[in-house]
Design a protein around this motif. Structure first.
Motif, PDB file in Angstrom:
ATOM      1  N   ILE A  55      -9.586  -1.094   7.875  1.00  0.00           N
ATOM      2  CA  ILE A  55      -9.697  -2.048   7.128  1.00  0.00           C
ATOM      3  C   ILE A  55      -9.071  -3.322   7.362  1.00  0.00           C
ATOM      4  O   ILE A  55      -7.656  -3.232   7.779  1.00  0.00           O
ATOM      5  CB  ILE A  55      -8.919  -1.772   5.546  1.00  0.00           C
ATOM      6  CG1 ILE A  55      -9.897  -0.663   4.748  1.00  0.00           C
ATOM      7  CG2 ILE A  55      -8.788  -2.949   4.687  1.00  0.00           C
ATOM      8  CD1 ILE A  55      -9.497  -0.325   3.452  1.00  0.00           C
ATOM      9  N   CYS A  56      -9.767  -4.579   7.497  1.00  0.00           N
ATOM     10  CA  CYS A  56      -9.341  -5.580   7.790  1.00  0.00           C
ATOM     11  C   CYS A  56      -9.017  -6.711   6.444  1.00  0.00           C
ATOM     12  O   CYS A  56      -9.882  -6.832   5.757  1.00  0.00           O
ATOM     13  CB  CYS A  56     -10.170  -6.359   8.701  1.00  0.00           C
ATOM     14  SG  CYS A  56     -10.059  -5.691  10.537  1.00  0.00           S
ATOM     15  N   ILE A  57      -7.936  -7.133   6.274  1.00  0.00           N
ATOM     16  CA  ILE A  57      -7.687  -8.345   5.129  1.00  0.00           C
ATOM     17  C   ILE A  57      -7.267  -9.590   5.560  1.00  0.00           C
ATOM     18  O   ILE A  57      -6.127  -9.645   6.398  1.00  0.00           O
ATOM     19  CB  ILE A  57      -6.654  -7.604   4.203  1.00  0.00           C
ATOM     20  CG1 ILE A  57      -6.950  -6.214   3.880  1.00  0.00           C
ATOM     21  CG2 ILE A  57      -6.754  -8.466   2.940  1.00  0.00           C
ATOM     22  CD1 ILE A  57      -5.803  -5.426   3.371  1.00  0.00           C
TER      23      ILE A  57
ATOM     24  N   ASP B  98      -3.437  -9.733   7.177  1.00  0.00           N
ATOM     25  CA  ASP B  98      -2.727 -11.076   7.098  1.00  0.00           C
ATOM     26  C   ASP B  98      -1.798 -10.991   6.104  1.00  0.00           C
ATOM     27  O   ASP B  98      -1.824 -10.086   5.118  1.00  0.00           O
ATOM     28  CB  ASP B  98      -3.804 -12.153   6.983  1.00  0.00           C
ATOM     29  CG  ASP B  98      -3.600 -13.590   7.098  1.00  0.00           C
ATOM     30  OD1 ASP B  98      -2.061 -13.641   7.326  1.00  0.00           O
ATOM     31  OD2 ASP B  98      -4.076 -14.478   6.508  1.00  0.00           O
ATOM     32  N   ILE B  99      -0.728 -11.909   5.995  1.00  0.00           N
ATOM     33  CA  ILE B  99       0.392 -12.036   4.884  1.00  0.00           C
ATOM     34  C   ILE B  99       0.023 -13.016   3.807  1.00  0.00           C
ATOM     35  O   ILE B  99       0.118 -12.578   2.831  1.00  0.00           O
ATOM     36  CB  ILE B  99       1.669 -12.056   5.806  1.00  0.00           C
ATOM     37  CG1 ILE B  99       1.964 -10.953   6.463  1.00  0.00           C
ATOM     38  CG2 ILE B  99       2.650 -12.563   4.702  1.00  0.00           C
ATOM     39  CD1 ILE B  99       3.396 -11.115   7.366  1.00  0.00           C
ATOM     40  N   ASN B 100      -0.565 -14.148   4.407  1.00  0.00           N
ATOM     41  CA  ASN B 100      -0.660 -15.289   3.414  1.00  0.00           C
ATOM     42  C   ASN B 100      -2.177 -14.861   2.923  1.00  0.00           C
ATOM     43  O   ASN B 100      -3.306 -15.548   3.684  1.00  0.00           O
ATOM     44  CB  ASN B 100      -0.583 -16.645   4.028  1.00  0.00           C
ATOM     45  CG  ASN B 100       0.914 -16.808   3.969  1.00  0.00           C
ATOM     46  OD1 ASN B 100       1.677 -16.593   3.208  1.00  0.00           O
ATOM     47  ND2 ASN B 100       1.136 -17.678   5.083  1.00  0.00           N
ATOM     48  N   LEU B 101      -2.439 -14.393   1.654  1.00  0.00           N
ATOM     49  CA  LEU B 101      -3.538 -14.091   1.343  1.00  0.00           C
ATOM     50  C   LEU B 101      -3.696 -14.647  -0.200  1.00  0.00           C
ATOM     51  O   LEU B 101      -2.772 -14.463  -1.083  1.00  0.00           O
ATOM     52  CB  LEU B 101      -3.919 -12.392   1.354  1.00  0.00           C
ATOM     53  CG  LEU B 101      -4.095 -11.770   2.544  1.00  0.00           C
ATOM     54  CD1 LEU B 101      -3.792 -10.367   2.329  1.00  0.00           C
ATOM     55  CD2 LEU B 101      -5.169 -12.235   3.333  1.00  0.00           C
TER      56      LEU B 101
ATOM     57  N   GLY C 245      -0.093 -10.025   1.680  1.00  0.00           N
ATOM     58  CA  GLY C 245       0.113  -8.809   2.409  1.00  0.00           C
ATOM     59  C   GLY C 245       1.261  -8.072   2.323  1.00  0.00           C
ATOM     60  O   GLY C 245       1.315  -6.857   2.378  1.00  0.00           O
ATOM     61  N   TYR C 246       2.515  -8.583   1.973  1.00  0.00           N
ATOM     62  CA  TYR C 246       3.769  -8.070   1.576  1.00  0.00           C
ATOM     63  C   TYR C 246       3.307  -7.144   0.473  1.00  0.00           C
ATOM     64  O   TYR C 246       3.638  -5.976   0.236  1.00  0.00           O
ATOM     65  CB  TYR C 246       4.634  -9.003   1.310  1.00  0.00           C
ATOM     66  CG  TYR C 246       5.263  -9.619   2.312  1.00  0.00           C
ATOM     67  CD1 TYR C 246       5.443  -9.278   3.706  1.00  0.00           C
ATOM     68  CD2 TYR C 246       5.282 -11.207   2.335  1.00  0.00           C
ATOM     69  CE1 TYR C 246       5.968 -10.021   4.909  1.00  0.00           C
ATOM     70  CE2 TYR C 246       5.849 -11.997   3.331  1.00  0.00           C
ATOM     71  CZ  TYR C 246       6.224 -11.532   4.455  1.00  0.00           C
ATOM     72  OH  TYR C 246       6.612 -12.222   5.411  1.00  0.00           O
ATOM     73  N   GLU C 247       2.647  -7.725  -0.748  1.00  0.00           N
ATOM     74  CA  GLU C 247       2.488  -7.148  -1.866  1.00  0.00           C
ATOM     75  C   GLU C 247       1.581  -5.967  -1.876  1.00  0.00           C
ATOM     76  O   GLU C 247       1.620  -4.712  -2.186  1.00  0.00           O
ATOM     77  CB  GLU C 247       2.034  -7.866  -3.164  1.00  0.00           C
ATOM     78  CG  GLU C 247       1.876  -7.317  -4.321  1.00  0.00           C
ATOM     79  CD  GLU C 247       3.280  -6.756  -4.869  1.00  0.00           C
ATOM     80  OE1 GLU C 247       3.022  -5.760  -5.838  1.00  0.00           O
ATOM     81  OE2 GLU C 247       4.396  -7.190  -4.480  1.00  0.00           O
ATOM     82  N   PHE C 248       0.344  -6.186  -0.773  1.00  0.00           N
ATOM     83  CA  PHE C 248      -0.525  -5.220  -0.684  1.00  0.00           C
ATOM     84  C   PHE C 248       0.082  -3.919  -0.135  1.00  0.00           C
ATOM     85  O   PHE C 248      -0.183  -2.647  -0.508  1.00  0.00           O
ATOM     86  CB  PHE C 248      -1.438  -5.370   0.375  1.00  0.00           C
ATOM     87  CG  PHE C 248      -2.597  -4.792   0.718  1.00  0.00           C
ATOM     88  CD1 PHE C 248      -3.624  -4.260  -0.180  1.00  0.00           C
ATOM     89  CD2 PHE C 248      -2.557  -3.837   1.902  1.00  0.00           C
ATOM     90  CE1 PHE C 248      -4.499  -3.289   0.496  1.00  0.00           C
ATOM     91  CE2 PHE C 248      -3.386  -3.065   2.265  1.00  0.00           C
ATOM     92  CZ  PHE C 248      -4.376  -2.442   1.258  1.00  0.00           C
ATOM     93  N   VAL C 249       1.156  -4.113   1.129  1.00  0.00           N
ATOM     94  CA  VAL C 249       1.637  -2.995   1.444  1.00  0.00           C
ATOM     95  C   VAL C 249       2.744  -2.295   0.542  1.00  0.00           C
ATOM     96  O   VAL C 249       2.411  -0.944   0.490  1.00  0.00           O
ATOM     97  CB  VAL C 249       2.333  -3.339   2.863  1.00  0.00           C
ATOM     98  CG1 VAL C 249       3.368  -2.264   3.482  1.00  0.00           C
ATOM     99  CG2 VAL C 249       1.364  -3.887   4.011  1.00  0.00           C
ATOM    100  N   ARG C 250       3.194  -2.867  -0.136  1.00  0.00           N
ATOM    101  CA  ARG C 250       4.008  -2.374  -1.108  1.00  0.00           C
ATOM    102  C   ARG C 250       3.607  -1.338  -2.184  1.00  0.00           C
ATOM    103  O   ARG C 250       3.792  -0.232  -2.611  1.00  0.00           O
ATOM    104  CB  ARG C 250       4.947  -3.591  -2.020  1.00  0.00           C
ATOM    105  CG  ARG C 250       5.992  -3.971  -1.381  1.00  0.00           C
ATOM    106  CD  ARG C 250       6.940  -5.040  -2.409  1.00  0.00           C
ATOM    107  NE  ARG C 250       7.687  -6.109  -1.383  1.00  0.00           N
ATOM    108  CZ  ARG C 250       7.477  -7.151  -1.263  1.00  0.00           C
ATOM    109  NH1 ARG C 250       6.513  -7.491  -1.923  1.00  0.00           N
ATOM    110  NH2 ARG C 250       8.213  -7.798  -0.488  1.00  0.00           N
ATOM    111  N   ARG C 251       2.279  -2.140  -2.599  1.00  0.00           N
ATOM    112  CA  ARG C 251       1.237  -1.175  -3.441  1.00  0.00           C
ATOM    113  C   ARG C 251       0.695  -0.023  -2.983  1.00  0.00           C
ATOM    114  O   ARG C 251       0.512   1.110  -3.431  1.00  0.00           O
ATOM    115  CB  ARG C 251       0.445  -2.109  -4.196  1.00  0.00           C
ATOM    116  CG  ARG C 251       1.110  -3.146  -5.215  1.00  0.00           C
ATOM    117  CD  ARG C 251       0.067  -3.725  -5.770  1.00  0.00           C
ATOM    118  NE  ARG C 251       0.398  -4.965  -6.624  1.00  0.00           N
ATOM    119  CZ  ARG C 251      -0.312  -5.703  -7.209  1.00  0.00           C
ATOM    120  NH1 ARG C 251      -1.721  -5.662  -7.258  1.00  0.00           N
ATOM    121  NH2 ARG C 251       0.118  -6.842  -7.731  1.00  0.00           N
ATOM    122  N   ILE C 252       0.202  -0.013  -1.661  1.00  0.00           N
ATOM    123  CA  ILE C 252      -0.272   1.062  -1.153  1.00  0.00           C
ATOM    124  C   ILE C 252       0.838   2.216  -0.693  1.00  0.00           C
ATOM    125  O   ILE C 252       0.310   3.390  -0.845  1.00  0.00           O
ATOM    126  CB  ILE C 252      -1.350   0.964   0.135  1.00  0.00           C
ATOM    127  CG1 ILE C 252      -0.544   0.442   1.176  1.00  0.00           C
ATOM    128  CG2 ILE C 252      -2.460  -0.066  -0.264  1.00  0.00           C
ATOM    129  CD1 ILE C 252      -1.340   0.479   2.758  1.00  0.00           C
TER     130      ILE C 252
END
Length: 124
Positions: free
Chosen positions: A5-7, A55-58, A63-70
């Motif tokens: 998955i690419c974001i 990416d981080i700035n989305l 990207g930070y919040e995405f990783v925390r949630r997964i």
């Protein structure tokens, strides 16, 4: 089944990244923001990916919040390696990203040979 998955919110970069990874033989699903990718991860139609490139700035979900949630979804989702791609290349940015237990943090502009090498090593 999806391999990667690419974001990435920058359309041209997202398209180039997807094309390069597909040329390497990977099945890629691309998203322009973290919220869309998170929704997909919460109910994957094609199974969970083997790697996330993010990416981080989305918009909407960083990207930070995405990783925390997964990492909170379940143990299978939490174990998916994440490679951050970011223009934020200061030491404190990299330390903050790596503190989320990601596989790697690459600073833009990205060397695609290095990225594909990282992906290959993570695919096993």
């Amino acid at each position: 089944m999806i391999d990667i998955i690419c974001i990435e919110d920058e359309e041209v970069f997202r398209r180039n990244l997807t094309e390069i990874l597909e040329a390497e033989g990977y099945k890629v699903k691309a998203f322009s923001d973290g919220a869309e990718a998170l929704t997909y991860m919460q109910s994957p139609h094609e199974g969970l990916p083997k790697i996330v490139i993010c990416d981080i700035n989305l918009p909407q979900v960083s990207g930070y919040e995405f990783v925390r949630r997964i990492k909170m979804l379940d143990s299978q989702a939490a174990s998916i390696p994440v490679i951050y791609l970011s223009a934020m290349g200061q030491k404190q940015d990299i330390v903050k990203g790596m503190a989320l237990n990601v596989a790697d943090y690459l600073v833009k502009p990205i060397d695609f040979d290095i990225l594909t090498s990282k992906v290959k090593s993570l695919m096993g």
